[in-house]
Design a protein around this motif. Structure first.
Motif, PDB file in Angstrom:
ATOM      1  N   PRO A 125       0.958  -1.247   0.100  1.00 50.37           N
ATOM      2  CA  PRO A 125      -0.015  -0.039  -0.153  1.00 50.37           C
ATOM      3  C   PRO A 125       0.741   1.314  -0.015  1.00 50.37           C
ATOM      4  CG  PRO A 125       0.054  -1.037   2.201  1.00 50.37           C
ATOM      5  CD  PRO A 125       0.806  -2.149   1.240  1.00 50.37           C
ATOM      6  N   LEU A 126       0.334   2.369  -0.523  1.00 46.91           N
ATOM      7  CA  LEU A 126       0.878   3.666  -0.747  1.00 46.91           C
ATOM      8  C   LEU A 126       1.786   4.025   0.907  1.00 46.91           C
ATOM      9  CD1 LEU A 126       1.961   6.022  -2.309  1.00 46.91           C
ATOM     10  CD2 LEU A 126      -0.189   7.115  -1.882  1.00 46.91           C
ATOM     11  N   SER A 127       1.023   3.928   1.772  1.00 51.38           N
ATOM     12  CA  SER A 127       1.351   4.403   3.078  1.00 51.38           C
ATOM     13  C   SER A 127       2.901   3.714   3.446  1.00 51.38           C
ATOM     14  CB  SER A 127       0.448   4.116   4.237  1.00 51.38           C
ATOM     15  OG  SER A 127       0.117   3.026   4.322  1.00 51.38           O
ATOM     16  N   ASN A 128       2.849   2.500   3.170  1.00 51.44           N
ATOM     17  CA  ASN A 128       4.128   1.876   3.474  1.00 51.44           C
ATOM     18  C   ASN A 128       5.219   2.110   2.442  1.00 51.44           C
ATOM     19  OD1 ASN A 128       2.349   0.399   5.177  1.00 51.44           O
ATOM     20  ND2 ASN A 128       2.832  -1.842   4.476  1.00 51.44           N
ATOM     21  N   VAL A 129       4.977   2.227   1.310  1.00 52.86           N
ATOM     22  CA  VAL A 129       5.925   2.521   0.174  1.00 52.86           C
ATOM     23  C   VAL A 129       6.642   4.265   0.472  1.00 52.86           C
ATOM     24  CG1 VAL A 129       6.531   3.046  -2.224  1.00 52.86           C
ATOM     25  CG2 VAL A 129       4.882   1.350  -1.588  1.00 52.86           C
ATOM     26  N   LEU A 130       5.533   4.890   0.973  1.00 51.76           N
ATOM     27  CA  LEU A 130       5.945   6.269   1.202  1.00 51.76           C
ATOM     28  C   LEU A 130       6.806   6.305   2.625  1.00 51.76           C
ATOM     29  CD1 LEU A 130       2.728   8.623   0.764  1.00 51.76           C
ATOM     30  CD2 LEU A 130       4.815   8.592  -0.614  1.00 51.76           C
ATOM     31  N   LEU A 131       6.582   5.824   3.430  1.00 54.44           N
ATOM     32  CA  LEU A 131       7.379   5.398   4.681  1.00 54.44           C
ATOM     33  C   LEU A 131       8.938   4.947   4.349  1.00 54.44           C
ATOM     34  CD1 LEU A 131       5.026   4.394   7.262  1.00 54.44           C
ATOM     35  CD2 LEU A 131       6.194   6.535   7.462  1.00 54.44           C
ATOM     36  N   ASP A 132       8.899   3.852   3.502  1.00 52.41           N
ATOM     37  CA  ASP A 132      10.004   3.406   3.005  1.00 52.41           C
ATOM     38  C   ASP A 132      11.200   4.280   2.107  1.00 52.41           C
ATOM     39  OD1 ASP A 132       9.265   0.846   4.208  1.00 52.41           O
ATOM     40  OD2 ASP A 132       8.770  -0.111   2.504  1.00 52.41           O
ATOM     41  N   PHE A 133      10.189   5.062   1.431  1.00 53.01           N
ATOM     42  CA  PHE A 133      10.857   5.993   0.741  1.00 53.01           C
ATOM     43  C   PHE A 133      11.426   7.152   1.323  1.00 53.01           C
ATOM     44  CE2 PHE A 133      10.361  10.053  -1.918  1.00 53.01           C
ATOM     45  CZ  PHE A 133      11.468  10.031  -2.609  1.00 53.01           C
ATOM     46  N   TYR A 134      10.813   7.479   2.202  1.00 56.47           N
ATOM     47  CA  TYR A 134      11.317   8.800   3.387  1.00 56.47           C
ATOM     48  C   TYR A 134      12.402   8.182   4.211  1.00 56.47           C
ATOM     49  CZ  TYR A 134       7.125  11.445   2.006  1.00 56.47           C
ATOM     50  OH  TYR A 134       6.311  12.222   1.143  1.00 56.47           O
ATOM     51  N   HIS A 135      12.362   6.956   4.498  1.00 60.04           N
ATOM     52  CA  HIS A 135      13.487   6.376   5.050  1.00 60.04           C
ATOM     53  C   HIS A 135      14.548   6.308   4.398  1.00 60.04           C
ATOM     54  CE1 HIS A 135      15.838   3.317   7.586  1.00 60.04           C
ATOM     55  NE2 HIS A 135      15.094   3.767   8.542  1.00 60.04           N
ATOM     56  N   PHE A 136      14.600   5.935   3.144  1.00 63.65           N
ATOM     57  CA  PHE A 136      15.669   5.805   2.281  1.00 63.65           C
ATOM     58  C   PHE A 136      16.381   7.457   1.810  1.00 63.65           C
ATOM     59  CE2 PHE A 136      17.214   6.097  -2.236  1.00 63.65           C
ATOM     60  CZ  PHE A 136      18.030   5.603  -2.226  1.00 63.65           C
ATOM     61  N   ALA A 137      15.348   8.217   1.736  1.00 68.68           N
ATOM     62  CA  ALA A 137      15.945   9.559   1.280  1.00 68.68           C
ATOM     63  C   ALA A 137      16.199  10.358   2.519  1.00 68.68           C
ATOM     64  CB  ALA A 137      14.594  10.340   0.937  1.00 68.68           C
ATOM     65  N   ARG A 138      16.064   9.917   3.879  1.00 64.97           N
ATOM     66  CA  ARG A 138      16.165  10.626   5.062  1.00 64.97           C
ATOM     67  C   ARG A 138      17.422  11.380   4.982  1.00 64.97           C
ATOM     68  NH1 ARG A 138      15.472   7.436  10.695  1.00 64.97           N
ATOM     69  NH2 ARG A 138      15.487   9.395  12.291  1.00 64.97           N
ATOM     70  N   GLY A 139      17.439  12.671   5.565  1.00 67.65           N
ATOM     71  CA  GLY A 139      18.644  13.562   5.488  1.00 67.65           C
ATOM     72  C   GLY A 139      19.138  14.257   4.390  1.00 67.65           C
ATOM     73  N   THR A 140      18.477  13.938   3.043  1.00 71.05           N
ATOM     74  CA  THR A 140      18.911  14.605   1.888  1.00 71.05           C
ATOM     75  C   THR A 140      17.730  15.323   1.254  1.00 71.05           C
ATOM     76  OG1 THR A 140      18.184  12.344   0.552  1.00 71.05           O
ATOM     77  CG2 THR A 140      20.500  12.383   1.738  1.00 71.05           C
ATOM     78  N   PRO A 141      18.183  16.173   0.507  1.00 70.92           N
ATOM     79  CA  PRO A 141      17.182  17.062  -0.363  1.00 70.92           C
ATOM     80  C   PRO A 141      16.864  16.107  -1.441  1.00 70.92           C
ATOM     81  CG  PRO A 141      18.999  18.395  -0.149  1.00 70.92           C
ATOM     82  CD  PRO A 141      19.379  16.717   0.413  1.00 70.92           C
ATOM     83  N   LEU A 142      15.425  16.393  -1.926  1.00 68.72           N
ATOM     84  CA  LEU A 142      15.101  15.584  -3.128  1.00 68.72           C
ATOM     85  C   LEU A 142      15.174  16.165  -4.374  1.00 68.72           C
ATOM     86  CD1 LEU A 142      11.597  14.292  -1.701  1.00 68.72           C
ATOM     87  CD2 LEU A 142      13.812  13.088  -1.541  1.00 68.72           C
TER      88      LEU A 142
END
Length: 242
Positions: A125-142
């Motif tokens: 589901p989207l909620s899980n994917v978003l959280l995984d994505f934000y964890h991956f991007a953590r601390g960096t600009p997009l």
């Protein structure tokens, strides 16, 4: 101001930090709530503008969607991302996920992306994917190519899933290209890649497009450094004068 179309200070998950802000997370575990709270603290102290471009780490990302208008019901189908540091793509540091979708795909989307209803129905589901994505991007600009598309969908998705706006700094590739290559007139990703002799592979695949954009970003980083600009703040100051 002239720089506004190119760099977006997307401030979200902000303001009130009481339980009402996270009402959209009801049913999810406390670790998710804690993660989003911690992410806000980190992003509130964001100093990406002052980091030397040679050391700046960013997450270059792309979304595949059912259309162009989240406010009209279009949805995210996949998220792809890869990190860069300075002018180097971190090939081993990537993220990709399909997003659960249980409706019939528009024919054009199926033809462009190669995605199928069957694989999307079984995706997370989207909620899980978003959280995984934000964890991956953590601390960096997009970073994204034509970032308004990605920004609008992330904003809509965050509000729908978490009842909180999206906070990450989002930078459009054109923010650098205006300085790196003032004569650039192409807009389409594949046309700009052709200009720089970049082989176009996996076009209209979220990770494929993220990788192409990452290569362009690194070229632009090199070019602006050669012109004497050392930080994003330098570019910001220049664009504000135009």
């Amino acid at each position: 101001m002239a720089f506004e179309p190119f760099i977006h200070f997307v401030r979200g998950i902000q303001g009130k930090m009481g339980t009402n802000v996270y009402s959209g997370l009801q049913g999810q575990n406390g670790q998710h709530v804690a993660f989003l709270r911690q992410m806000q603290k980190e992003l509130n102290s964001d100093n990406a503008l002052l980091i030397p471009l040679s050391e700046l780490e960013v997450t270059v990302f792309d979304l595949e969607t059912t259309g162009f208008f989240p406010e009209k019901g279009d949805e995210i189908l996949s998220i792809g991302a890869i990190k860069t540091k300075g002018a180097h793509v971190k090939e081993a540091d990537s993220f990709y996920s399909l997003v659960q979708y249980d409706k019939e795909l528009p024919i054009l989307v199926k033809e462009l992306t190669g995605l199928s209803e069957e694989e999307l129905r079984s995706a997370p589901p989207l909620s899980n994917v978003l959280l995984d994505f934000y964890h991956f991007a953590r601390g960096t600009p997009l970073v994204a190519h034509h970032s308004n598309h990605e920004k609008n969908f992330l904003q809509a998705a965050n509000w729908k899933q978490f009842k909180a706006p999206q906070k990450h700094r989002i930078i459009d590739t054109s923010f650098l290209s205006r300085v790196a290559d003032p004569e650039l007139t192409q807009n389409k990703l594949e046309d700009i890649c052709e200009r720089y002799g970049i082989e176009v592979v996996d076009r209209h695949h979220a990770l494929g497009d993220a990788k192409l954009t990452a290569v362009l970003w690194c070229i632009f980083i090199e070019n602006v450094q050669e012109k004497g600009y050392e930080t994003l703040q330098d570019i910001y100051n220049l664009m504000a004068k135009l």
